[in-house]
Design a protein around this motif. Sequence first.
Motif, PDB file in Angstrom:
ATOM      1  N   LYS A 136      59.119  -9.773 -35.366  1.00  0.00           N
ATOM      2  CA  LYS A 136      60.383 -10.243 -35.655  1.00  0.00           C
ATOM      3  C   LYS A 136      60.868 -11.355 -34.830  1.00  0.00           C
ATOM      4  O   LYS A 136      61.855 -11.966 -35.086  1.00  0.00           O
ATOM      5  CB  LYS A 136      61.339  -8.992 -35.476  1.00  0.00           C
ATOM      6  CG  LYS A 136      60.900  -7.917 -36.558  1.00  0.00           C
ATOM      7  CD  LYS A 136      61.185  -8.030 -37.886  1.00  0.00           C
ATOM      8  CE  LYS A 136      60.866  -7.168 -39.059  1.00  0.00           C
ATOM      9  NZ  LYS A 136      61.303  -7.336 -40.538  1.00  0.00           N
ATOM     10  N   LEU A 137      60.249 -11.218 -33.636  1.00  0.00           N
ATOM     11  CA  LEU A 137      60.807 -12.071 -32.497  1.00  0.00           C
ATOM     12  C   LEU A 137      59.525 -12.968 -31.960  1.00  0.00           C
ATOM     13  O   LEU A 137      59.369 -12.905 -30.780  1.00  0.00           O
ATOM     14  CB  LEU A 137      61.534 -11.472 -31.347  1.00  0.00           C
ATOM     15  CG  LEU A 137      62.719 -10.501 -31.817  1.00  0.00           C
ATOM     16  CD1 LEU A 137      63.119  -9.561 -30.587  1.00  0.00           C
ATOM     17  CD2 LEU A 137      63.842 -11.397 -32.186  1.00  0.00           C
ATOM     18  N   HIS A 194      56.465  -2.549 -29.817  1.00  0.00           N
ATOM     19  CA  HIS A 194      56.347  -3.663 -29.172  1.00  0.00           C
ATOM     20  C   HIS A 194      55.818  -4.597 -29.954  1.00  0.00           C
ATOM     21  O   HIS A 194      55.933  -5.886 -30.351  1.00  0.00           O
ATOM     22  CB  HIS A 194      55.635  -3.532 -27.928  1.00  0.00           C
ATOM     23  CG  HIS A 194      55.552  -4.838 -27.322  1.00  0.00           C
ATOM     24  ND1 HIS A 194      54.464  -5.875 -27.484  1.00  0.00           N
ATOM     25  CD2 HIS A 194      56.398  -5.423 -26.064  1.00  0.00           C
ATOM     26  CE1 HIS A 194      54.563  -6.655 -26.549  1.00  0.00           C
ATOM     27  NE2 HIS A 194      55.738  -6.656 -25.904  1.00  0.00           N
ATOM     28  N   ALA A 254      59.766 -11.849 -23.588  1.00  0.00           N
ATOM     29  CA  ALA A 254      60.523 -10.875 -22.938  1.00  0.00           C
ATOM     30  C   ALA A 254      61.775 -10.062 -23.653  1.00  0.00           C
ATOM     31  O   ALA A 254      61.843  -8.898 -23.368  1.00  0.00           O
ATOM     32  CB  ALA A 254      61.634 -11.827 -22.029  1.00  0.00           C
ATOM     33  N   ALA A 255      62.221 -10.790 -24.717  1.00  0.00           N
ATOM     34  CA  ALA A 255      63.027  -9.946 -25.741  1.00  0.00           C
ATOM     35  C   ALA A 255      62.171  -8.801 -26.522  1.00  0.00           C
ATOM     36  O   ALA A 255      62.717  -7.671 -26.598  1.00  0.00           O
ATOM     37  CB  ALA A 255      63.487 -10.806 -26.910  1.00  0.00           C
ATOM     38  N   CYS A 256      61.016  -9.107 -26.751  1.00  0.00           N
ATOM     39  CA  CYS A 256      60.134  -8.054 -27.424  1.00  0.00           C
ATOM     40  C   CYS A 256      59.901  -6.652 -26.437  1.00  0.00           C
ATOM     41  O   CYS A 256      60.104  -5.772 -26.854  1.00  0.00           O
ATOM     42  CB  CYS A 256      58.715  -8.605 -27.835  1.00  0.00           C
ATOM     43  SG  CYS A 256      58.748  -9.787 -29.066  1.00  0.00           S
ATOM     44  N   ALA A 309      58.379  -5.675 -32.756  1.00  0.00           N
ATOM     45  CA  ALA A 309      59.243  -6.479 -32.112  1.00  0.00           C
ATOM     46  C   ALA A 309      58.663  -8.036 -32.092  1.00  0.00           C
ATOM     47  O   ALA A 309      59.213  -8.876 -32.366  1.00  0.00           O
ATOM     48  CB  ALA A 309      59.891  -5.876 -30.816  1.00  0.00           C
ATOM     49  N   ARG A 367      59.183 -14.925 -27.974  1.00  0.00           N
ATOM     50  CA  ARG A 367      60.037 -14.454 -27.219  1.00  0.00           C
ATOM     51  C   ARG A 367      59.644 -12.997 -26.709  1.00  0.00           C
ATOM     52  O   ARG A 367      60.024 -12.012 -26.787  1.00  0.00           O
ATOM     53  CB  ARG A 367      61.460 -14.175 -27.896  1.00  0.00           C
ATOM     54  CG  ARG A 367      61.958 -15.347 -28.675  1.00  0.00           C
ATOM     55  CD  ARG A 367      63.388 -15.028 -29.409  1.00  0.00           C
ATOM     56  NE  ARG A 367      64.220 -14.506 -28.525  1.00  0.00           N
ATOM     57  CZ  ARG A 367      65.416 -13.803 -28.859  1.00  0.00           C
ATOM     58  NH1 ARG A 367      65.785 -13.925 -30.246  1.00  0.00           N
ATOM     59  NH2 ARG A 367      66.565 -13.455 -27.985  1.00  0.00           N
ATOM     60  N   ALA A 384      61.706  -5.922 -24.047  1.00  0.00           N
ATOM     61  CA  ALA A 384      62.994  -5.221 -23.829  1.00  0.00           C
ATOM     62  C   ALA A 384      63.443  -4.296 -24.847  1.00  0.00           C
ATOM     63  O   ALA A 384      63.817  -3.053 -24.738  1.00  0.00           O
ATOM     64  CB  ALA A 384      64.190  -6.143 -23.704  1.00  0.00           C
ATOM     65  N   VAL A 385      63.310  -4.866 -26.120  1.00  0.00           N
ATOM     66  CA  VAL A 385      63.500  -4.184 -27.245  1.00  0.00           C
ATOM     67  C   VAL A 385      62.631  -2.731 -27.442  1.00  0.00           C
ATOM     68  O   VAL A 385      62.890  -1.744 -27.752  1.00  0.00           O
ATOM     69  CB  VAL A 385      63.385  -4.900 -28.728  1.00  0.00           C
ATOM     70  CG1 VAL A 385      63.155  -4.135 -30.000  1.00  0.00           C
ATOM     71  CG2 VAL A 385      64.412  -5.797 -28.817  1.00  0.00           C
TER      72      VAL A 385
END
Length: 258
Positions: free
Chosen positions: A150-151, A144, A156-158, A147, A154, A160-161
């Motif tokens: 890198k993101l 996390h 929610a995207a972090c 992520a 974001r 999810a990843v």
Amino acid sequence: MLLACGNACLIFFAFRDPQRWFHPAWRLAQATGGLLNLTLSANVLNLVVFVGGVLIFGFGQRPVALGLDPKRLPAGVAGTLAIFLIATTVQAAAAWKQGMPLAGSSAWSSGTWPAAAGLWIAQFLGNAFFEEVMYRGFFFPQIHLLAARKLPGRPAACLAVALVLSQGVFTAIHIPVNVAHGVPAIYMLVQFAVGLVLAGIYLASGNLFLAMGVHTLVNEPPPPFASPLPEGVVPGLLTLGLLAILIVRRVWAARRAA
């Protein structure tokens, strides 16, 4: 990833041919009638080597940072005990409903009780303990953090990843055990789903000990009473209910704080 590969290799040799590759643990299991079984020995070794040796001593991780906060232990034990008691009551009620006498599970007979007790011990002090620390307490937050770099911006995207990758690794390390026991490959989908649920419980509650307890119950150690219900179904449904309650509580608290 090297940690997961090392863990998978150890498990493969421990369970593929334990009499050859893990002989002391095999002898111990035989001598104790299964009370101290291979699962316990393999995962205690995992804890010593990978958690104690690599994460804590090698990487300098503090136990609290891995989810091992002693202050959360009472709540984790209480939550696990509540689920266990509810599941046991439901199983006993199902037996009574079908006219079955209330009787202890055959796994706990005089000749097999050490093996039955060993399955519980191996989960509480071995398998569930190690896997929660490694794959929910370490891999999930570390991925996390990566992520998030890198993101940025974001969340929610972090999340999810982190969930998909960490629990994908958790699923992959079960391949050696699945192969050793002839488990169909399709079952990996179930293992991945279980990993996501356990990660969700840890994320929503902040209590790794609760995730350990739930993990133990979902892994289907022998229940105390005979029941017509399939093993694992009631604990599994209660686990999903617990996750839903934790998520609703978390969302409600966030809205009140906003």
